[in-house]
Design an enzyme around this catalytic site. Structure first.
Site, PDB file in Angstrom:
ATOM      1  N   VAL A  95     -38.495 -34.679  18.675  1.00  0.00           N
ATOM      2  CA  VAL A  95     -39.890 -35.051  18.918  1.00  0.00           C
ATOM      3  C   VAL A  95     -40.532 -35.541  17.631  1.00  0.00           C
ATOM      4  CG1 VAL A  95     -42.185 -34.159  19.519  1.00  0.00           C
ATOM      5  CG2 VAL A  95     -40.195 -33.516  20.896  1.00  0.00           C
ATOM      6  N   GLU A  96     -40.245 -34.876  16.522  1.00  0.00           N
ATOM      7  CA  GLU A  96     -40.874 -35.216  15.253  1.00  0.00           C
ATOM      8  C   GLU A  96     -40.408 -36.567  14.705  1.00  0.00           C
ATOM      9  OE1 GLU A  96     -43.244 -33.866  13.688  1.00  0.00           O
ATOM     10  OE2 GLU A  96     -43.407 -31.780  14.321  1.00  0.00           O
ATOM     11  N   SER A  97     -39.102 -36.804  14.700  1.00  0.00           N
ATOM     12  CA  SER A  97     -38.586 -37.978  13.975  1.00  0.00           C
ATOM     13  C   SER A  97     -37.498 -38.760  14.688  1.00  0.00           C
ATOM     14  CB  SER A  97     -38.023 -37.522  12.625  1.00  0.00           C
ATOM     15  OG  SER A  97     -36.919 -36.646  12.833  1.00  0.00           O
TER      16      SER A  97
END
Length: 406
Positions: A95-97
């Site tokens: 989700v982050e990267s």
């Protein structure tokens, strides 16, 4: 693509467009790992997010590239398995990267775990002109694990730790106080808006991907077998290199493309180990470790590099004299032959010892140092150093000041 779409048709239609079965035991178990009640599987916004993520993964895959997933998923899974974090926290990184190590957000968050600079430093990550350890895949993962574990102790539940990771512990504490409860169904209710929209979406994205990973048919069709085997050994090995070592040289030693080495070492801003660290970790493929041990030798002249824009007509002898660096060292570093060094007219890499960068006027002697060892440290001829220090003997005492520059 046609084969993939045809394969997906064997999945029941209600899985493709209408969320998931809220009574599926696997999905109920996933929620328990986040300390979330099974009733949250009936949340309509979670079903919408599940459908959205399924469509996105079908078109784009889980990760930035399949090559990144082959490297980073086993590494992340291995480190998470050694911690108290649930294995599903792997999906936080997706989700982050999307497993893009060089990712930088519009707000300045960086690396796999998207740390802001201030938060990264608070978690012990080094950020300076030479390195940004938010982009160090292993150090940042360990920092994220420690940070999330601390948030879990603070708030008591894993889903609250995740929300705090996204919006901050202060923002979450205020939301809980305003809501009068820490119930995820209340906190993530868009109509009540106790949390920012981004945080409500964030927790649902992580849960949706975790639920999607329980769909064995879908995962196999997407060819992400790495999700099914979290016990794989990390494909990344750590080696400790001296100051000023260059990734170009390591790539040549290992006979591998430099860009693949850069992907593993995005934290090295200049492609070299920092000149202010005697030993610094660099990551190489695990299957190259034996080859590295057999072939790697430290350079005789260790340190940082200066790129000199050599002028037309300038010679190696002139560069050697200017920087007090042996001509042979410059030739070896730039692969220049004797004939090529007569008229350079190009940028030349000069291997410089660390002290040269600071351009000090004085050197404070350490125990056991001699005038000769100081001359070698600063790439100055011993005769020159003696002329600058006519009253100093060859054997130095601790704390004695030696004049280096003018």
């Amino acid at each position: 693509m046609k084969h993939l779409l045809a394969s997906i048709l064997v999945i029941p239609l209600w899985l493709l467009g209408s969320g998931f079965d809220p009574t599926d035991p696997k999905k109920i178990e996933v929620l328990s790992h986040f300390d979330i009640p099974a009733s949250y599987l009936k949340d309509p916004y979670l079903h919408d997010m599940y459908d959205q993520k399924k469509r996105e993964c079908t078109l784009q895959g889980f990760a930035d590239t399949s090559e990144n997933s082959d490297v980073f998923i086993p590494m992340l899974s291995s480190l998470i398995a050694q911690s108290d974090l649930p294995s599903e926290f792997l999906f936080v990184v997706l989700v982050e990267s999307q497993l893009e190590g060089s990712a930088t957000s519009s707000r300045g968050a960086a690396g796999l775990w998207q740390f802001m600079e201030g938060t990264g430093k608070l978690q012990g990550l080094q950020i300076d002109q030479f390195v940004d350890e938010r982009r160090d895949h292993i150090k940042s993962t360990r920092a994220a694990i420690a940070y999330l574990s601390g948030l879990k102790k603070q708030f008591g539940k894993w889903y609250l730790a995740l929300i705090a990771y996204n919006c901050g512990d202060g923002r979450l504490s205020r939301a809980i106080a305003k809501a009068g409860t820490s119930d995820i169904r209340v906190l993530t209710d868009p109509k009540r808006a106790y949390l920012p929209p981004e945080s409500r979406k964030y927790i649902r994205k992580v849960i949706a991907l975790s639920l999607l990973a329980t769909d064995d048919v879908f995962i196999s069709k997407m060819q992400y077998d790495t999700f099914a085997n979290t016990q794989q050994e990390s494909p990344i090995a750590t080696v400790y290199l001296p100051e000023g070592e260059n990734l170009d040289r390591i790539a040549a030693v290992l006979e591998m493309p430099k860009k693949k080495l850069v992907v593993l070492n995005t934290h090295l801003k200049k492609g070299i180990t920092p000149p202010n660290e005697q030993s610094y970790p660099v990551y190489i493929p695990q299957n190259k470790l034996d080859e590295f041990r057999k072939k790697y030798r430290t350079k005789e002249l260790k340190g940082y590099f200066v790129l000199d824009p050599a002028k037309s007509g300038e010679t190696l002898e002139q560069l050697s004299k200017r920087y007090n660096v042996p001509k042979t060292a410059i030739m070896m570093e730039n692969m220049i032959g004797t004939d090529d060094g007569r008229n350079l007219n190009r940028r030349v890499k000069i291997p410089i010892n660390k002290p040269f960068l600071t351009n000090p006027r004085l050197h404070k002697a350490k125990s056991g140092e001699t005038l000769a060892s100081v001359a070698k440290l600063y790439n100055i001829k011993l005769e020159q150093l003696k002329l600058k220090n006519p009253f100093i003997t060859s054997i130095l005492y601790e704390g004695e000041e030696v004049k280096i520059g003018d």
